[in-house]
Motif scaffolding. Sequence first.
Motif, mmCIF file in Angstrom:
data_model
loop_
_atom_site.group_PDB
_atom_site.id
_atom_site.type_symbol
_atom_site.label_atom_id
_atom_site.label_comp_id
_atom_site.label_asym_id
_atom_site.label_seq_id
_atom_site.Cartn_x
_atom_site.Cartn_y
_atom_site.Cartn_z
ATOM 1 N N LEU A 287 -13.327 14.367 0.335
ATOM 2 C CA LEU A 287 -12.536 13.348 -0.345
ATOM 3 C C LEU A 287 -11.089 13.830 -0.435
ATOM 4 O O LEU A 287 -10.812 14.887 -0.995
ATOM 5 C CB LEU A 287 -13.090 13.079 -1.744
ATOM 6 N N ASP A 288 -10.196 13.069 0.161
ATOM 7 C CA ASP A 288 -8.762 13.337 0.107
ATOM 8 C C ASP A 288 -8.121 12.496 -0.980
ATOM 9 O O ASP A 288 -8.482 11.332 -1.163
ATOM 10 C CB ASP A 288 -8.088 12.942 1.433
ATOM 11 N N HIS A 289 -7.160 13.080 -1.666
ATOM 12 C CA HIS A 289 -6.254 12.367 -2.580
ATOM 13 C C HIS A 289 -4.860 12.759 -2.108
ATOM 14 O O HIS A 289 -4.379 13.842 -2.426
ATOM 15 C CB HIS A 289 -6.445 12.781 -4.036
ATOM 16 N N MET A 290 -4.241 11.908 -1.309
ATOM 17 C CA MET A 290 -2.956 12.234 -0.694
ATOM 18 C C MET A 290 -1.839 11.326 -1.197
ATOM 19 O O MET A 290 -1.986 10.108 -1.194
ATOM 20 C CB MET A 290 -3.037 12.088 0.830
ATOM 21 N N ARG A 291 -0.732 11.964 -1.611
ATOM 22 C CA ARG A 291 0.467 11.205 -1.941
ATOM 23 C C ARG A 291 1.091 10.720 -0.637
ATOM 24 O O ARG A 291 1.152 11.460 0.338
ATOM 25 C CB ARG A 291 1.478 12.079 -2.687
ATOM 26 N N VAL A 292 1.557 9.492 -0.648
ATOM 27 C CA VAL A 292 2.232 8.919 0.510
ATOM 28 C C VAL A 292 3.568 8.394 0.009
ATOM 29 O O VAL A 292 3.635 7.760 -1.043
ATOM 30 C CB VAL A 292 1.393 7.784 1.144
ATOM 31 N N ALA B 173 0.061 5.271 -8.753
ATOM 32 C CA ALA B 173 -0.123 6.238 -9.829
ATOM 33 C C ALA B 173 1.245 6.588 -10.391
ATOM 34 O O ALA B 173 2.277 6.215 -9.834
ATOM 35 C CB ALA B 173 -0.814 7.487 -9.296
ATOM 36 N N SER B 174 1.248 7.324 -11.484
ATOM 37 C CA SER B 174 2.517 7.691 -12.103
ATOM 38 C C SER B 174 3.369 8.564 -11.180
ATOM 39 O O SER B 174 4.584 8.591 -11.306
ATOM 40 C CB SER B 174 2.265 8.421 -13.418
ATOM 41 N N ASN B 175 2.727 9.258 -10.246
ATOM 42 C CA ASN B 175 3.494 10.110 -9.330
ATOM 43 C C ASN B 175 3.647 9.481 -7.949
ATOM 44 O O ASN B 175 3.859 10.174 -6.976
ATOM 45 C CB ASN B 175 2.871 11.501 -9.234
ATOM 46 N N GLY B 176 3.522 8.170 -7.838
ATOM 47 C CA GLY B 176 3.753 7.485 -6.574
ATOM 48 C C GLY B 176 2.521 6.781 -6.057
ATOM 49 O O GLY B 176 1.641 6.392 -6.820
ATOM 50 N N VAL B 177 2.472 6.621 -4.756
ATOM 51 C CA VAL B 177 1.356 5.954 -4.098
ATOM 52 C C VAL B 177 0.376 7.022 -3.628
ATOM 53 O O VAL B 177 0.766 7.995 -2.983
ATOM 54 C CB VAL B 177 1.840 5.118 -2.895
ATOM 55 N N ALA C 109 7.765 2.610 -3.600
ATOM 56 C CA ALA C 109 6.366 2.269 -3.364
ATOM 57 C C ALA C 109 5.999 0.974 -4.076
ATOM 58 O O ALA C 109 5.320 0.122 -3.525
ATOM 59 C CB ALA C 109 5.461 3.403 -3.838
ATOM 60 N N ALA C 110 6.456 0.832 -5.295
ATOM 61 C CA ALA C 110 6.116 -0.357 -6.059
ATOM 62 C C ALA C 110 6.792 -1.602 -5.511
ATOM 63 O O ALA C 110 6.324 -2.712 -5.741
ATOM 64 C CB ALA C 110 6.498 -0.153 -7.519
ATOM 65 N N SER C 111 7.882 -1.417 -4.770
ATOM 66 C CA SER C 111 8.590 -2.580 -4.243
ATOM 67 C C SER C 111 8.039 -3.074 -2.917
ATOM 68 O O SER C 111 8.439 -4.118 -2.443
ATOM 69 C CB SER C 111 10.075 -2.247 -4.072
ATOM 70 N N SER C 112 7.112 -2.341 -2.304
ATOM 71 C CA SER C 112 6.549 -2.816 -1.042
ATOM 72 C C SER C 112 5.664 -4.028 -1.308
ATOM 73 O O SER C 112 5.061 -4.132 -2.363
ATOM 74 C CB SER C 112 5.744 -1.715 -0.358
ATOM 75 N N VAL D 148 2.833 11.202 4.727
ATOM 76 C CA VAL D 148 1.991 11.911 3.762
ATOM 77 C C VAL D 148 2.777 13.052 3.157
ATOM 78 O O VAL D 148 3.483 13.785 3.851
ATOM 79 C CB VAL D 148 0.693 12.409 4.449
ATOM 80 N N ASP D 149 2.620 13.218 1.844
ATOM 81 C CA ASP D 149 3.382 14.221 1.097
ATOM 82 C C ASP D 149 2.487 15.291 0.479
ATOM 83 O O ASP D 149 2.935 16.065 -0.350
ATOM 84 C CB ASP D 149 4.198 13.512 0.000
ATOM 85 N N GLY D 150 1.210 15.342 0.843
ATOM 86 C CA GLY D 150 0.333 16.379 0.302
ATOM 87 C C GLY D 150 -0.611 15.840 -0.740
ATOM 88 O O GLY D 150 -0.600 14.654 -1.070
ATOM 89 N N GLY D 151 -1.433 16.710 -1.249
ATOM 90 C CA GLY D 151 -2.415 16.319 -2.240
ATOM 91 C C GLY D 151 -3.540 17.322 -2.295
ATOM 92 O O GLY D 151 -3.311 18.521 -2.237
#
Length: 183
Positions: free
Chosen positions: A159-164, A124-128, A30-33, A173-176
């Motif tokens: 309000l959604d907070h979704m890991r991608v 975030a610490s757990n991804g995007v 994610a950080a490399s995009s 999408v990976d949930g949230g």
Amino acid sequence: MRIRSLAVPAVLVPVMILTGCGSEATSDVAASSPGAQKVSKQGLTEQVSGPAVGSADPVVNAYYAYRGGLDEMMQSGGVQTAQLKPLMTTKLFQSISVQAKYYRTKKLRNTGVTTVVWAKRTLASNGVIVTACYDTTAARTVDAADRSVLPATTPTRWLDHMRVQQQDSRWIVDGGSTAPTSC
């Protein structure tokens, strides 16, 4: 139990909270995009406002595709789920499949669609994470007789907070979590 009391959590909270954090590998991808580099270097988050149906950001677009797939599933009464599989992780797909089964069993469906009011991504610490506000005013949930199954006091802003995460060179999408709010 009455349908009304079951329908509220099953209908308007389309994502069960999934435990687990993104792996270090996911965070590195994610950080490399290119977009993530821009975000992290400038300390900003990209935001899409208004009733747009997409973004120039592939991470935010993954969220828009997810919302569209959920709308399609709910409009079909839980019958159409194949479109969801490429948009989310297997774990999230299994969770959404439970909701689809509930729709089929109770003969529920949505009329109309949800509107994404705004969406933005952050590292975030757990991804995007994609944080998004969506409105369900036009997405009434009805039974087989076209009667609304939700009380008039049901919130319409969420309000959604979704890991991608990136999988096979595309974002999914990976949930949230989802919560009612006045966003």
